[in-house]
Design a protein around this motif. Structure first.
Motif, short mmCIF file in Angstrom:
data_model
loop_
_atom_site.label_atom_id
_atom_site.label_comp_id
_atom_site.label_asym_id
_atom_site.label_seq_id
_atom_site.Cartn_x
_atom_site.Cartn_y
_atom_site.Cartn_z
N GLY A 208 0.78 -1.18 -0.19
CA GLY A 208 -0.10 -0.04 -0.21
C GLY A 208 0.78 1.17 -0.09
O GLY A 208 0.69 2.11 -0.97
N ARG A 236 -1.52 -7.30 -7.70
CA ARG A 236 -2.93 -7.50 -7.23
C ARG A 236 -3.20 -6.24 -6.64
O ARG A 236 -4.32 -5.42 -7.07
N GLN A 237 -2.57 -5.56 -5.60
CA GLN A 237 -2.78 -4.17 -4.94
C GLN A 237 -2.66 -3.07 -5.97
O GLN A 237 -3.46 -2.30 -5.87
N ALA A 240 -6.06 -3.13 -7.88
CA ALA A 240 -6.95 -2.88 -7.19
C ALA A 240 -6.85 -1.21 -6.82
O ALA A 240 -7.97 -0.53 -6.55
N ALA A 241 -5.78 -0.53 -6.74
CA ALA A 241 -5.76 0.99 -6.41
C ALA A 241 -6.02 1.64 -7.78
O ALA A 241 -6.04 2.76 -7.93
N GLY A 242 -6.30 0.80 -9.00
CA GLY A 242 -6.63 1.46 -10.06
C GLY A 242 -5.46 2.06 -10.75
O GLY A 242 -5.75 2.98 -11.84
N MET A 243 -4.06 1.60 -10.55
CA MET A 243 -3.14 2.16 -11.05
C MET A 243 -2.56 1.51 -12.48
O MET A 243 -2.00 2.13 -13.30
N GLU B 10 -3.30 5.44 4.59
CA GLU B 10 -2.54 4.46 4.73
C GLU B 10 -2.07 4.06 6.01
O GLU B 10 -1.84 2.90 6.65
N THR B 122 -9.71 -7.78 -5.99
CA THR B 122 -10.45 -7.14 -5.01
C THR B 122 -11.62 -6.59 -5.34
O THR B 122 -11.94 -6.19 -6.53
#
Lengths: 406, 288
Positions: A208, A236-237, A240-243, B10, B122
């Motif tokens: 994150g 995956r993250q 998920a963050a839309g990056m 965060e 997700t």
């Protein structure tokens, strides 16, 4: 009857010698191929298809009449993803089974655990895995790709598609550290700039804060030589963050163990990689290879880069033996050093006499619907990273793994 | 401004995930004094339960919030009946037994699901805040943790069952003298603890690549958080998760994620040296 200690030991020795006789006699009729791989434990996703590829290659050789008129017999050991077992089984293969060649090892740690045993016992050793480069030892042949072979072609392609500012995320051990340096070198040579480099221990699974940090450095491209299951979380993250649709990703490791089949298409599509092999290669050699695999195992989904490297490694060794007309180590090494080459599923593979590494075709690929679509094929890339530090023609007694300075 | 908001989220997320990881252990270890070394594996099984359920077409939120806790809770129940109940009060023995259990669970998961990494994506999309993209799922984790803490507090403080459970943990002979079966209460508490671990594993599953050995990554953090928290269950959990979350995220942002992890461990050492009984051994005394 009384028996003293000396007689007892003498008798036991005689008995055990007698017991070993038939084995030794049998060994002369067949060629012994030793295999040492993790086919269980945490690395079995790598090791199992490698083991299957090894057996497929040996079967093919035997069906075609064997080598020098002799059948090849496999002595395989499962190291259970435990580094300690490597040295134990290496001793067994070289001293008890007295095999003619050993193929195997997966992690760099496992290769270094057995390399010296192979050298000391004068057993020819093939390491068929993509790794960080730099091993210089006349007794070993390496048939996997090294970072420079991948990075040299991947960096210009990825930069052309995105832009000059690159952020590197690498696994924190020798492979990641060395690869990150190569990426930096080629980014700079192509007129780009590395804005930041971050290293992650293998068990880090929370990216994150990293994703926020990447947005601060706002690069045009993220290069991610990350390794293992925990690091898969990054991809995956990131998605998920839309990056994913904002900054493109490139990697030198993603997909080696078929990781792209774990990510969903939305998470994986568009990631750029460069390898020697892709299941999606449409060459006749690959189609034939997949058909053989299908006939033997019924399902081709498990085939990956390392399995194909193993297959090609065994075929190269067989070619060397045929050329030498002998299974004697020095004769086979001399034969291989003439620059032996084969046509493998992933294209032409040639032994580089100077480094005992392989010159291979490298394919630039992009993930698409859980497959790797070949964008561009760059034929016959030499292992330039190892060539920069290793010359076995000039120094045949060299026995080091060089850390490449850039 | 945008950046400070993103960093704030965060940090909150860092604290929330620590609360989530440690809640199950706080019940099992903090309340029942069972050193559950299989805590990480309970979480891992929660993850697999979710992924399997989603594979069968169950809604992902139902799978995470209902199915996974139930499945893992039931596994916990079986474990409690077969193993743990014979070992109450024998700290070292529970350690050995649960460590063995963790190996068994890793082995079973490997047999059933194989050793390859699996996962689900997700369910909540990311969104833009100013110039930054934020992972929408982080908010979900923050909300789940807040609800979790509130629910735990409400149950332990406000309901008769909570009162009986707390009483039994403090004085089991007294509770049985008053006519409550301490055996059954221990069983139910262990069920709740396991279910909480399962919930944590399930909620974190979409963020990670799951392998049977994934549990190992959580166990140390969970124990550190619970031990540093001290005797009070909820006040301890929240206060220590907040301290460690702040410290680790601060160093993660200013230096690197590796230093963030190191800072967390150093903070734990300093904290336990200065407050051997945990944070709630000194502050918030007597709070729940």
């Amino acid at each position: 009857m009384s028996l003293n200690r000396r007689e007892l030991i003498g008798g036991a020795a005689a008995l055990s010698t007698a017991a070993m006789l038939p084995q030794a006699a049998m060994a002369a009729d067949t060629i012994q191929l030793g295999s040492i791989l993790d086919t269980s434990g945490i690395f079995d996703a790598y090791g199992k298809p490698m083991d299957q590829a090894m057996r497929l290659a040996v079967k093919e050789i035997n069906d075609a009449g064997g080598l020098l008129g002799r059948q090849v017999k496999v002595a395989a050991y499962d190291t259970q993803s435990d580094m300690a077992l490597y040295s134990q089984y290496a001793q067994q293969l070289t001293r008890q089974d007295q095999v003619d060649v050993v193929h195997g090892g997966i992690l760099s740690a496992s290769r270094e655990a057995i390399r010296q045993t192979m050298r000391k016992t004068k057993t020819l050793y093939f390491y068929n895995v993509q790794y960080e480069g730099g091993v210089c030892d006349r007794n070993i042949f390496v048939t996997g790709v090294t970072p420079a072979q991948q990075v040299e072609v991947l960096v210009p392609y990825a930069m052309k598609k995105s832009g000059p500012k690159v952020h590197i995320l690498a696994a924190d051990y020798n492979y990641g550290q060395i690869t990150a340096r190569w990426i930096q070198k080629f980014v700079e040579e192509n007129g780009g700039e590395v804005v930041a480099t971050d290293f992650f221990p293998l068990d880090v699974a929370d990216f994150g804060s990293t994703i926020t940090k990447i947005q601060q450095t706002s690069p045009d491209l993220v290069f991610a030589p990350l390794v293992g299951g925990a690091h898969l979380s990054f991809f995956r993250q990131w998605s998920a963050a839309g990056m994913k649709d904002k900054i493109p990703l490139a990697s030198t490791t993603m997909g080696v163990g078929n990781e792209h089949k774990v990510l969903t298409p939305e998470e994986g599509n568009g990631i750029m990689v460069a390898y020697n092999y892709s299941q999606e290669l449409g060459t006749p050699a690959n189609i034939a290879f997949k058909a053989k695999w299908q006939a033997e195992y019924g399902d081709t989904t498990a085939i990956h880069e390392l399995a194909v490297s193993t297959y090609q490694g065994i075929m190269l060794w067989a070619e060397g033996v045929r050329k030498a007309g002998s299974i004697e180590r020095d004769a086979v090494v001399d034969a291989l050093e003439t620059g032996v080459s084969i046509e493998g599923p992933a294209g032409k593979v040639t032994i580089d006499p100077q480094t005992h590494h392989a010159t291979v075709d490298v394919h630039i690929m992009e993930f698409e619907s859980q497959g790797m679509t070949v964008i561009e094929t760059l034929p016959q890339r030499a292992p330039i990273d190892t060539q920069a530090v290793c010359n076995l023609q000039a120094n045949p007694d060299d026995n080091t793994q060089y850390e490449i300075e850039i | 401004m945008d950046l400070s908001f993103v960093i704030f989220v965060e940090v909150l997320y860092g604290v929330a995930s620590l609360v989530l990881i440690s809640a199950g252990l706080a019940v099992v270890f903090g309340m029942m004094k069972v050193i559950n070394l299989a805590h990480g594996e309970f979480m891992m099984m929660g993850g697999y339960a979710t992924i399997t359920a989603v594979g069968y077409g169950v809604n992902v939120f139902v799978a995470m919030l209902i199915i996974a806790p139930l499945v893992v809770g039931l596994i916990g129940l079986v474990v409690e009946r077969l193993v743990i109940r014979h070992l109450y009060g024998r700290l070292i023995d529970t350690m050995l037994a649960t460590w063995g259990l963790s190996l068994v669970f890793i082995g079973l998961a490997t047999m059933i699901f194989g050793n390859t990494t699996t996962g689900i994506s997700t369910p909540i999309p990311g969104f833009a805040f100013g110039g930054y993209q934020v992972n929408g799922y982080n908010f979900f984790i923050i909300i789940v943790s807040i609800l979790l803490v509130i629910t735990m507090y409400a149950i332990l403080r406000g309901t008769r069952a909570g009162l009986i459970a707390r009483g039994t943990m403090q004085h089991s002979d007294m509770a049985s003298a008053l006519g409550y079966s301490s055996d059954r209460i221990y069983m139910m508490t262990f069920f709740c603890g396991s279910a909480l671990s399962g919930l944590a594993g399930a909620v974190l599953a979409p963020l990670v690549g799951l392998v049977p050995t994934s549990g190992g990554a959580y166990i140390a953090k969970a124990f550190i958080t619970v031990i540093a928290g001290g005797p009070s269950l909820i006040a301890g959990l929240v206060s220590s998760a907040t301290s460690f979350g702040l410290v680790s995220q601060f160093f993660t942002f200013t230096i690197s994620p590796v230093i963030g992890e190191v800072a967390l461990l150093i903070a734990a050492v300093i904290l336990l040296r200065t407050m051997p009984k945990g944070i709630t051994g000194r502050f918030f005394k007597g709070k729940l």
